[in-house]
Enzyme design. Structure first.
Site, PDB file in Angstrom:
ATOM      1  N   GLU A 288     -11.313   0.645  -3.623  1.00  0.00           N
ATOM      2  CA  GLU A 288     -10.793   0.965  -2.426  1.00  0.00           C
ATOM      3  C   GLU A 288      -9.594   1.850  -2.921  1.00  0.00           C
ATOM      4  O   GLU A 288      -9.310   2.101  -3.744  1.00  0.00           O
ATOM      5  CB  GLU A 288     -10.435  -0.283  -1.512  1.00  0.00           C
ATOM      6  CG  GLU A 288      -9.400  -1.160  -2.186  1.00  0.00           C
ATOM      7  CD  GLU A 288      -9.525  -2.373  -1.442  1.00  0.00           C
ATOM      8  OE1 GLU A 288     -10.014  -2.758  -0.309  1.00  0.00           O
ATOM      9  OE2 GLU A 288      -8.522  -3.408  -1.859  1.00  0.00           O
TER      10      GLU A 288
ATOM     11  N   ASP B  26       0.746  -1.334  -0.001  1.00  0.00           N
ATOM     12  CA  ASP B  26      -0.163   0.043   0.055  1.00  0.00           C
ATOM     13  C   ASP B  26       0.774   1.355  -0.046  1.00  0.00           C
ATOM     14  O   ASP B  26       0.669   2.189   0.794  1.00  0.00           O
ATOM     15  CB  ASP B  26      -0.910   0.208   1.093  1.00  0.00           C
ATOM     16  CG  ASP B  26      -1.649  -1.071   1.445  1.00  0.00           C
ATOM     17  OD1 ASP B  26      -2.313  -1.734   0.429  1.00  0.00           O
ATOM     18  OD2 ASP B  26      -2.065  -1.710   2.435  1.00  0.00           O
TER      19      ASP B  26
END
Length: 595
Positions: free
Chosen positions: A226, A37
């Protein structure tokens, strides 16, 4: 597919036109190992430095911050979550997918209307927005998500990050954006089947108060929209998402609008970045962020696994990769596909050194001797919050050693899911190389009771780890003979469920008082070996176990190697019941598999 070592690759110069830039070759991943991420920025006013943050889940210290001046060499300069009191509930989270998800790193100049990636030249602040996730709670339970922002004016000092400012949002993957008028927005992801998808609101960064939430865009219909990030360029607001789940179907999609609240027009070439449905070695490419370099060229960072299309062997988990992006005025960005050897925009021909920060470069070896009056290196981490006074550097009588105080729980804990805040004595460093050798000297002479154990582990989570330990166990088959204990080498593990253990008596030339060197070696792309022998006679090292990489490939995190000490839950035992010293900590990188 062939295994290719970085040291034997021939790098060709390929054309990738963009104005007057020359091509420059670099290798992925730029942050190997457990660095998912990614969120990266370029800050000219901080000596033309690039900064990246990545997820840490249940690891502590959390949110590692890396810096680079050349986009090739990345140094760990701090951890944004460095004080247990910042997130005391981190130790309570259940499941290996809990903890810190998807920090977004941004920089804001004081009084500036500069672009969101931090391109001003004055005094400014680094901001992180992120979520502490309790992933065992139901998806429609808003207490599952604890969202907050933290900030600092000195990312080279871990202690300088502020205490969290929490804000109400029943979702995750939150990201900050400053509009041209200085208004701050927060964008995040709701559980799409429960909540209305991607959400945006204004936010007061001092109080955590938010305005009304809007739903600008929910993606192209892929699974789990997301990881939203907002950018503004050429009068358009660009909203970039991850879709498809963080596995084989992972992808990056994008839409744009003249109004921050929409309506948003999807890019005609969505997904703008993915390796799904290909035979590429780099898979699961997604959850991207965009930034510009010193020449104004655009780059994307994303997460990826080096798993190949079968998606079975990827013990290092989701790593940070980088790829060049062409983004002409008024046009959609065009992303180059992610590969191990990449030709992109012009990069410095010689390495540029980061002088600040106390951590190592991400691909550096470890040679740790724990000298007196030193502290634990920045790249050593725990799984969940450590219990106090468990790790002591060079106490009297143990100079140039790290003393570990035992935990009741072993690395599996009680159920392979959590520790119930009781702690586990384990400290490690991320595996950052496909091939490596790790060894450690251990003095096990302080083991006294049945089940006392010290050893080394390749650890992914409580449910996925392999350990080679020195354990005090009853001799022979008669386990009821009181006091007849002897040291054994014990190899065992978990791979979603228990793996059969093997126990070996100490060889005749060794005793409990013999200092031992223990070793873990990733001797090829798919296997680890576990060995031990007398510290002063390493030619007598013996291999006691082998584990497969696919037995350690699961979930959201990546493998960590290091020592542990435990009483294995013995009735009546307590944390800190015995102490052991370890030293001569060595991690030697020996190669990267890139295709």
């Amino acid at each position: 597919m062939p295994d290719t070592l970085l040291g034997f690759l021939l790098i060709a110069s390929l054309a990738f036109g963009h104005g007057d830039h020359q091509n420059s070759t670099y290798t992925n991943p730029i942050l190997p190992g457990f660095h998912p991420d990614p969120s990266c920025i370029f800050v000219p006013s901080r000596d033309n430095t690039y900064f990246c943050a990545s997820s840490s889940f249940n690891a502590f210290p959390g949110i590692p911050i890396h810096a680079s001046k050349d986009l090739r060499n990345w140094k760990l300069i701090g951890n944004a979550i460095s004080r247990p009191e910042m997130l005391p509930k981190l130790a309570d989270t259940i499941k290996d997918t809990s903890g810190i998800w998807a920090p977004t790193l941004r920089y804001r100049e004081e009084g500036s209307n500069s672009p969101n990636n931090g391109s001003g030249h004055g005094k400014g602040t680094f901001w992180i927005s992120t979520t502490l996730v309790f992933d065992d709670l139901a998806s429609d339970d808003e207490s599952r998500w604890d969202n907050f922002v933290i900030s600092t004016d000195d990312p080279f000092n871990s202690d300088s990050w502020t205490d969290p400012v929490h804000f109400d949002f029943g979702g995750y993957d939150t990201s900050l954006f400053w509009d041209d008028d200085g208004q701050v927005y927060i964008t995040g992801s709701h559980e799409y089947k429960v909540w209305p998808g991607i959400q945006t609101a204004t936010i007061n960064l001092q109080t955590g108060d938010t305005g009304s939430w809007t739903n600008p865009w929910n993606g192209t219909g892929g699974l789990a929209p997301e990881g939203p990030h907002l950018y503004k360029k050429d009068g358009y607001y660009y909203l970039m998402l991850a879709e498809g789940g963080t596995g084989e179907g992972h992808m990056v999609t994008m839409a744009r609008s003249r109004n921050i609240n929409g309506p948003y027009q999807p890019a005609p070439h969505n997904p703008v970045l993915t390796n799904a449905n290909t035979t590429a070695f780099f898979q699961a490419v997604g959850h991207a962020d965009l930034f510009q370099d010193a020449q104004g060229s655009w780059w994307a960072v994303a997460l990826s696994t080096r798993s190949g299309p079968d998606f079975k062997n990827y013990p290092m988990g989701r790593e940070t990769v980088m790829t060049p992006v062409t983004w002409e005025a008024g046009e959609w960005p065009i992303f180059q596909s992610v590969e191990g050897i990449t030709n992109g925009w012009d990069l410095p021909s010689q390495p540029m050194i980061i002088s600040d920060g106390q951590g190592p470069y991400v691909d550096s070896p470890d040679h740790l001797t724990f000298p007196p009056n030193s502290t634990l290196p920045l790249n050593l981490i725990h799984w969940r919050l450590p219990t106090p006074d468990t790790y002591i550097v060079s106490p009297p009588g143990y100079e140039n050693a790290l003393v570990l105080r035992s935990s009741v729980l072993n690395l599996t804990s009680t159920d392979g899911r959590s520790t119930g805040a009781k702690g586990q004595t384990f400290i490690g460093r991320r595996q950052t190389n496909s091939l490596f050798t790790y060894h450690l000297d251990i003095n096990a002479s302080t083991l006294r009771n049945n089940g006392d154990e010290v050893g080394i582990s390749v650890f992914l989570t409580e449910a996925y780890h392999f350990d080679l330990g020195i354990a005090l166990l009853p001799q022979g088959d008669n386990t009821e003979i009181s006091g007849e204990l002897a040291p054994f080498f014990r190899f065992r593990g978990m791979s979603g469920s228990s793996v059969p253990e093997t126990v070996f008596p100490f060889p005749p030339h060794m005793s409990i008082d013999t200092p031992v060197t223990m070793e873990i070696k990733a001797f090829n792309w798919t296997h680890y070996s576990f060995a031990a022998g007398p510290r002063d006679a390493t030619h007598l090292m013996q291999t006691y176990g082998v584990a497969r990489g696919d037995q350690l490939s699961a979930g959201f995190t990546g493998t960590v190697v290091g020592p542990y000490a435990t009483t294995n839950g013995r009735a009546g035992s307590v944390n800190g019941e015995f102490e052991v010293s370890v030293g001569n900590w060595t991690y030697l990188p020996q190669g990267q598999i890139l295709n």
